[in-house]
Design a protein around this motif. Structure first.
Motif, PDB file in Angstrom:
ATOM      1  N   GLN A   1      18.699  32.145  48.113  1.00 56.87           N
ATOM      2  CA  GLN A   1      17.781  32.178  49.251  1.00 56.87           C
ATOM      3  C   GLN A   1      18.373  31.432  50.439  1.00 56.87           C
ATOM      4  N   LEU A   2      18.954  30.275  50.180  1.00 55.01           N
ATOM      5  CA  LEU A   2      19.577  29.510  51.258  1.00 55.01           C
ATOM      6  C   LEU A   2      20.795  30.251  51.804  1.00 55.01           C
ATOM      7  N   ARG A   3      21.603  30.810  50.916  1.00 56.97           N
ATOM      8  CA  ARG A   3      22.804  31.525  51.346  1.00 56.97           C
ATOM      9  C   ARG A   3      22.449  32.708  52.255  1.00 56.97           C
ATOM     10  N   ARG A   4      21.451  33.499  51.867  1.00 54.08           N
ATOM     11  CA  ARG A   4      21.059  34.655  52.674  1.00 54.08           C
ATOM     12  C   ARG A   4      20.530  34.225  54.039  1.00 54.08           C
TER      13      ARG A   4
ATOM     14  N   VAL B   1      21.343  31.532  55.766  1.00 55.71           N
ATOM     15  CA  VAL B   1      22.428  31.038  56.624  1.00 55.71           C
ATOM     16  C   VAL B   1      23.325  32.178  57.087  1.00 55.71           C
ATOM     17  N   GLU B   2      23.651  33.091  56.182  1.00 58.83           N
ATOM     18  CA  GLU B   2      24.551  34.182  56.543  1.00 58.83           C
ATOM     19  C   GLU B   2      23.867  35.215  57.432  1.00 58.83           C
ATOM     20  N   GLY B   3      22.566  35.422  57.222  1.00 62.09           N
ATOM     21  CA  GLY B   3      21.820  36.352  58.062  1.00 62.09           C
ATOM     22  C   GLY B   3      22.435  37.742  58.039  1.00 62.09           C
TER      23      GLY B   3
ATOM     24  N   HIS C   1      14.957  18.502  48.628  1.00 57.71           N
ATOM     25  CA  HIS C   1      16.329  18.896  48.332  1.00 57.71           C
ATOM     26  C   HIS C   1      17.295  18.339  49.366  1.00 57.71           C
ATOM     27  N   ALA C   2      18.530  18.172  48.926  1.00 59.39           N
ATOM     28  CA  ALA C   2      19.643  17.893  49.827  1.00 59.39           C
ATOM     29  C   ALA C   2      20.642  19.032  49.675  1.00 59.39           C
ATOM     30  N   ALA C   3      21.409  19.276  50.724  1.00 58.07           N
ATOM     31  CA  ALA C   3      22.357  20.387  50.681  1.00 58.07           C
ATOM     32  C   ALA C   3      23.663  20.002  51.382  1.00 58.07           C
ATOM     33  N   GLU C   4      24.755  20.505  50.849  1.00 62.20           N
ATOM     34  CA  GLU C   4      26.057  20.433  51.497  1.00 62.20           C
ATOM     35  C   GLU C   4      26.623  21.843  51.485  1.00 62.20           C
ATOM     36  N   LEU C   5      27.047  22.324  52.641  1.00 63.30           N
ATOM     37  CA  LEU C   5      27.578  23.685  52.689  1.00 63.30           C
ATOM     38  C   LEU C   5      28.685  23.799  53.727  1.00 63.30           C
ATOM     39  N   ALA C   6      29.623  24.653  53.403  1.00 64.93           N
ATOM     40  CA  ALA C   6      30.727  24.974  54.311  1.00 64.93           C
ATOM     41  C   ALA C   6      30.569  26.418  54.755  1.00 64.93           C
ATOM     42  N   VAL C   7      30.582  26.638  56.073  1.00 67.98           N
ATOM     43  CA  VAL C   7      30.367  27.969  56.636  1.00 67.98           C
ATOM     44  C   VAL C   7      31.624  28.420  57.364  1.00 67.98           C
TER      45      VAL C   7
ATOM     46  N   GLY D   1      24.158  22.200  63.933  1.00 72.24           N
ATOM     47  CA  GLY D   1      22.735  22.238  64.251  1.00 72.24           C
ATOM     48  C   GLY D   1      22.165  23.639  64.153  1.00 72.24           C
ATOM     49  N   GLU D   2      22.933  24.648  64.552  1.00 67.10           N
ATOM     50  CA  GLU D   2      22.469  26.033  64.455  1.00 67.10           C
ATOM     51  C   GLU D   2      22.337  26.466  63.000  1.00 67.10           C
ATOM     52  N   VAL D   3      23.248  25.996  62.150  1.00 61.02           N
ATOM     53  CA  VAL D   3      23.162  26.320  60.728  1.00 61.02           C
ATOM     54  C   VAL D   3      21.934  25.672  60.116  1.00 61.02           C
ATOM     55  N   LYS D   4      21.695  24.405  60.457  1.00 58.40           N
ATOM     56  CA  LYS D   4      20.529  23.700  59.905  1.00 58.40           C
ATOM     57  C   LYS D   4      19.221  24.365  60.319  1.00 58.40           C
ATOM     58  N   ALA D   5      19.213  24.935  61.521  1.00 60.48           N
ATOM     59  CA  ALA D   5      18.005  25.601  61.999  1.00 60.48           C
ATOM     60  C   ALA D   5      17.684  26.848  61.180  1.00 60.48           C
ATOM     61  N   ARG D   6      18.666  27.383  60.462  1.00 58.78           N
ATOM     62  CA  ARG D   6      18.458  28.579  59.650  1.00 58.78           C
ATOM     63  C   ARG D   6      17.938  28.249  58.244  1.00 58.78           C
ATOM     64  N   LEU D   7      17.956  26.992  57.848  1.00 62.28           N
ATOM     65  CA  LEU D   7      17.566  26.636  56.479  1.00 62.28           C
ATOM     66  C   LEU D   7      16.099  26.975  56.247  1.00 62.28           C
TER      67      LEU D   7
END
Length: 319
Positions: free
Chosen positions: A252-255, A257-259, A278-284, A293-299
């Protein structure tokens, strides 16, 4: 960069753990009820020379201690919520309390099985009327405790006004699994079950002469309590060991963020740091001028990712 502006990027790690949870109040009520019954049974057992009453009173005393651990975990987590020594807040104190009480439940089930097996080999005389009265009293107390603690879950609907980062999505009304409350609920449910099985076995022994039903129901109760404790041990240990969140949540998180674009999540870690948090670490990896900040806005808000660390990598060959 002037140090006075650092507050724009820094934030606290309280995540609502400083607020009193509903499970804390209910657990304190159950402790008071259990302790009162304990005092009544021990005092009357000594006064009237009843070993059955005294034994059940001491049994209640052990459960008062176990529930006290649950209450301590709530208070400790709340009072130390702002302590910077806890990297992601005190949410895991909740899971630690649940894990500790689950160990006590497991020990309780072993003791039940051992005593029941011993009574198969060496039956003891049973004062049925007195034992039934004690079991009924225990069932009433534990039934009230089960009602007070509800279904063993706490619904997190808190709002954390703390900072400007889009880390806290507690408004998502996610179903928060309170391991501490669940441990208390399972404890009193186990007590209620053993009281019910005892009543059934004692009635069968008194009116049908089936004295073997008493130890048999003890073993059945021990098996059920062991299953509950193992389930709680598994779930709470997953939180304590930072186990990756279920695959459905990660997807769900992956979809999100990737949009629909060309951004791809190359590495993803999502784990629980408290009830419903939850906490998250991700590489895009991206072709675009994308910011953390734009990635976090998609969470997704429903995931309640209260702390996120994001790495942005440009595709090789992009300027």
């Amino acid at each position: 960069m002037h140090s006075d502006n650092m507050h724009l990027w820094s934030h606290h790690h309280i995540f609502g753990q400083d607020r009193r949870r509903s499970g804390e109040r209910r657990t304190l009520l159950v402790i008071a009820l259990t302790a009162a019954t304990m005092v009544l049974e021990i005092s009357t057992g000594i006064l009237f020379g009843s070993m059955a009453l005294l034994a059940d009173g001491l049994h209640m005393a052990s459960h008062t201690v176990a529930l006290g651990i649950t209450a301590f975990a709530y208070v400790y987590a709340r009072r130390h919520a702002a302590n910077p020594d806890f990297s992601f807040g005190t949410g895991k104190v909740n899971a630690l309390g649940g894990f500790t009480v689950a160990l006590l439940l497991a020990g309780f089930s072993v003791a039940m099985a051992w005593e029941s097996a011993a009574r198969f080999l060496a039956p003891v005389p049973i004062a049925f009327d007195q034992a039934i009265a004690v079991a009924v009293l225990g069932l009433i107390v534990n039934g009230l405790s089960v009602l007070l603690l509800g279904d063993g879950h706490d619904h997190g609907h808190g709002h954390d006004p703390g900072h400007g980062h889009k880390h806290d999505h507690s408004h998502g009304h996610a179903h928060a699994h309170d391991h501490n409350l669940r441990s208390a609920y399972l404890h009193v449910l186990a007590d209620a079950l053993t009281s019910l099985l005892a009543i059934f076995a004692l009635l069968a022994g008194k009116y049908l002469g089936y004295h073997w039903m008493d130890p048999a129901m003890g073993i059945v109760g021990a098996i059920l309590v062991a299953r509950w404790s193992l389930g709680l041990l598994r779930d709470s240990s997953h939180t304590l060991l930072d186990r990756q969140a279920p695959a459905a949540l990660c997807e769900q998180l992956r979809r999100a963020v990737e949009g629909q674009g060309h951004d791809r999540v190359a590495d993803l870690h999502l784990w629980s740091i408290g009830p419903g948090l939850h906490a998250a670490e991700l590489a895009v990896v991206t072709h675009d001028e994308l910011t953390p900040g734009e990635v976090k806005a998609r969470l997704p808000a429903a995931l309640r990712v209260v702390h996120a660390t994001v790495e942005i990598h440009r595709c090789p060959g992009d300027r």
